[in-house]
Design an enzyme around this catalytic site. Structure first.
Site, PDB file in Angstrom:
ATOM      1  N   ASP A 168       0.842  -1.197   0.000  1.00 41.89           N
ATOM      2  CA  ASP A 168       0.000   0.000   0.000  1.00 41.89           C
ATOM      3  C   ASP A 168       0.881   1.252   0.000  1.00 41.89           C
ATOM      4  O   ASP A 168       2.095   1.184   0.184  1.00 41.89           O
ATOM      5  CB  ASP A 168      -0.886   0.014   1.252  1.00 41.89           C
ATOM      6  N   ASP A 204      -1.449  -2.238  -4.271  1.00 37.79           N
ATOM      7  CA  ASP A 204      -2.626  -2.634  -3.506  1.00 37.79           C
ATOM      8  C   ASP A 204      -3.500  -1.401  -3.262  1.00 37.79           C
ATOM      9  O   ASP A 204      -4.097  -0.888  -4.197  1.00 37.79           O
ATOM     10  CB  ASP A 204      -2.189  -3.320  -2.204  1.00 37.79           C
ATOM     11  N   ASP A 205      -3.561  -0.888  -2.055  1.00 38.54           N
ATOM     12  CA  ASP A 205      -4.417   0.259  -1.744  1.00 38.54           C
ATOM     13  C   ASP A 205      -3.588   1.522  -1.532  1.00 38.54           C
ATOM     14  O   ASP A 205      -2.401   1.460  -1.193  1.00 38.54           O
ATOM     15  CB  ASP A 205      -5.220  -0.017  -0.465  1.00 38.54           C
ATOM     16  N   ASP A 212      -4.602   1.889   3.802  1.00 36.97           N
ATOM     17  CA  ASP A 212      -5.134   0.614   4.285  1.00 36.97           C
ATOM     18  C   ASP A 212      -5.215   0.650   5.810  1.00 36.97           C
ATOM     19  O   ASP A 212      -4.188   0.724   6.496  1.00 36.97           O
ATOM     20  CB  ASP A 212      -4.228  -0.528   3.824  1.00 36.97           C
ATOM     21  N   LYS A 269      -9.114   2.108   2.040  1.00 37.16           N
ATOM     22  CA  LYS A 269      -9.713   0.886   2.593  1.00 37.16           C
ATOM     23  C   LYS A 269      -9.733   1.037   4.106  1.00 37.16           C
ATOM     24  O   LYS A 269      -8.685   1.142   4.744  1.00 37.16           O
ATOM     25  CB  LYS A 269      -8.910  -0.340   2.170  1.00 37.16           C
TER      26      LYS A 269
END
Length: 611
Positions: A423, A447-448, A451, A492
């Site tokens: 992330d 990914d994010d 997070d 997220k």
């Protein structure tokens, strides 16, 4: 984890403006504080070269671990790539330069400042005859102001810097001065990247004013004040960690200088710099470590131990030397969860102006309390760029990091080999209360962007505040790579049906590979207010559970209708198949930059929409 579908082009949104990342021009007066004003930056991660012009050579952005600018025509006598303003006067230019090939003897690669024409400039050159030279170029006449023997190896990165102040010109290679002189030929001019019958790659170009930068022979201020106050949340009532402090004696002074060529036993003065590992054990509360510009190469984690702390009234400061860019490079590490770059277990530290890259796991693990991370970049690490979690496995909850402020910082292009864990910023798993992200940017992480994951094994984390921040293009790297099964969200906000009451306000999520903002099974009562979510692949807002409160949010041009469970009223404009009246503000080319005071400035179609 779910892979997103292929990215679509939407009529409302134009593609990412090249000026957003490739080059940011800050039009402002010189700052009066200890940190110089940044006039220009370019890391070429967007793939564009907006703001540049060329004369000779073959210039293009290519992938070399990260995106870099390359000139590979060794048959060109003079190849130049220009940027900036002819009115720039006192400033310093710094860039990373990698010689690739030399076509004969007395060839060169380098940088130039105060460029007034194709053949009039101050030039810092690395030559094929193994010298670094600071030159005054006036047509075919070249005057050498200073030089030093240097083994110039092709395929090796060097950090070059020219300072031009009044009639004084200085040149540095990897933080060491190689020449200085007085010359009044040119009092203003643009910058240039230059080669002569040679090929080279360039990266991390930066121009800063010199109005407030101390001379190298003058001691720097003992402390440089933060540009924003530390977190105001009250300190935890639990006792501090009991780990014993380092045994090294404190220095006699309160300022230490570190350089890439420093040594552990050095005194830590400007002329006799020490190493980072030595300095962090020697600096006293209230003292400042200044990192000179250049690339610092490490194979082991740099750790600030739990007992190595400042106080609420006397922080320990780890600062980039004003106007310079230190890069902590951990590419020698293998990919492994133990191989962090910089691990901060101490408390009351202020880290300012550094780049941390290519660690085998997190670029920075922030595990102490009451720290400030400001104007820091974490990039190309093999897990999350900057993660907040406990330092030691099994550490009790009262040792989880609390009351930290991450300010005006960027995390991008972090990617693990599985393509599903890295992330931008991740306060997750074992995080205490009172942590704040303000004016931060997370982009192009596999990914994010952000997070805030929780799991049943460790239970709820402390509530996190994210405000005035930006997440874009997460799930896709700057070079277009989309390998793996990353979640690809902008923000997220939870995990495993555990309720945590985060505050998410005045942020922007743009063009992420899945959701812009998602509760991710956080069943708490979050405050979600005044956020903007645009053009995300699946949903802009995805909240299928919990009792969060939604006020003043705007959603435009999503892949699917927003899902909202919670307390929502008419102040929100969510997306349900068509755009609302507010969406015209968020069309056209997209860009961002930091203002001199650290605030995040975002633009759409040239309109400022600062979160």
């Amino acid at each position: 984890m779910q892979r997103s579908t292929s990215r679509r082009r939407r009529g409302l949104l134009a593609t990412l403006g090249a000026s957003a990342v490739a080059a940011t021009l800050v039009l402002a007066a010189t700052s009066g504080n200890a940190h110089a004003a940044t006039l220009f930056q370019a890391d070429f991660e967007s793939g564009g070269t907006s703001g540049w012009s060329k004369s000779g050579g073959s210039w293009e952005v290519v992938s070399d671990g990260s995106q870099v600018l390359r000139q590979d025509n060794t048959g060109s006598n003079l190849a130049r790539f220009f940027a900036g303003s002819t009115s720039w006067t006192d400033y310093q230019l710094q860039a990373r330069v990698k010689p690739l090939s030399f076509n004969g003897s007395d060839r060169f690669v380098g940088i130039a400042s105060r460029v007034t024409s194709n053949t009039r400039m101050y030039r810092l050159a690395l030559t094929s005859s193994n010298r670094a030279e600071l030159q005054v170029v006036n047509g075919s006449q070249i005057t050498v102001l200073g030089s030093a023997a240097l083994s110039v190896a092709t395929g090796t990165w060097y950090t070059l810097r020219i300072e031009s102040s009044g009639s004084t010109v200085r040149g540095y290679v990897d933080g060491s001065q190689i020449g200085s002189g007085s010359d009044d030929s040119y009092d203003s001019g643009r910058i240039a990247l230059v080669t002569g019958y040679a090929g080279a790659s360039y990266d991390d170009v930066r121009v800063d004013t010199l109005g407030s930068v101390p001379e190298p022979t003058t001691p720097a201020p003992t402390t440089a004040p933060p540009t924003s106050p530390p977190p105001t949340t009250a300190p935890p009532t639990s006792p501090p960690p009991t780990t014993a402090p380092p045994t090294s004696p404190p220095p006699s002074g309160d300022t230490l200088y570190v350089a890439p060529n420093g040594s552990d036993s050095a005194s830590g003065t400007v002329s006799n710099p020490t190493t980072l590992t030595s300095a962090i054990t020697r600096i006293a509360p209230g003292g400042t470590i200044y990192l000179r510009g250049g690339t610092y190469r490490y194979s082991q984690t740099i750790t600030i131990a739990q007992g190595n702390s400042g106080t609420s009234s006397a922080r320990k400061n780890l600062y980039a030397y004003p106007g310079e860019t230190p890069i902590l490079n951990f590419s020698a590490q293998s990919e492994d969860s133990a191989n962090r770059g910089l691990a901060i277990g101490g408390s009351y530290w202020h880290v300012y102006g550094i780049i941390v890259e290519r660690a085998g796991d997190n670029g920075i693990l922030l595990a102490g309390n009451h720290n400030i991370i400001e104007r820091v970049v974490t990039r190309h690490n093999r897990d999350t760029g900057l993660q907040l979690s406990r330092l030691i496995a099994g550490a009790p909850r009262d040792q989880w990091p609390s009351n930290n402020l991450v300010l005006s910082s960027v995390s991008h292009d972090n990617v693990d080999s599985d393509g599903e864990d890295a992330d931008g910023f991740a306060p997750k798993l074992t995080v205490g209360s009172g942590n704040v992200f303000r004016y931060t940017v997370a982009h192009n992480n596999i990914d994010d962007g952000y997070d805030l994951y929780t799991k049943s094994d460790t239970g709820p984390i402390g509530a996190v505040t994210i405000e005035h921040s930006l997440a874009y293009d997460n799930g896709t790297l700057s070079n277009g790579g989309q390998a793996g099964d990353g979640d690809r969200n902008g923000y997220k906000l939870g995990g495993e049906d555990i309720g945590v009451n985060h505050t998410i306000r005045s942020n922007i999520a743009y063009r992420n590979g899945k959701h812009g903002f998602t509760y991710n099974r956080n069943l708490g009562t979050m405050t979600v207010s005044n956020n903007v979510s645009i053009g995300n692949e699946e949903r802009n807002f995805n909240f299928d559970g919990g009792s969060s409160v939604f006020r003043g949010n705007t959603s435009c041009d999503s892949g699917s209708n927003d899902r909202i469970i919670g307390n929502s009223d008419s102040s929100n404009q969510f997306w349900s198949g068509s755009n609302g009246s507010r969406c015209s503000t968020y069309s056209g080319s997209f860009g961002w930059s930091f203002a001199l005071d650290g605030r995040l400035v975002v633009t759409f179609g040239g309109r400022v929409v600062t979160p």
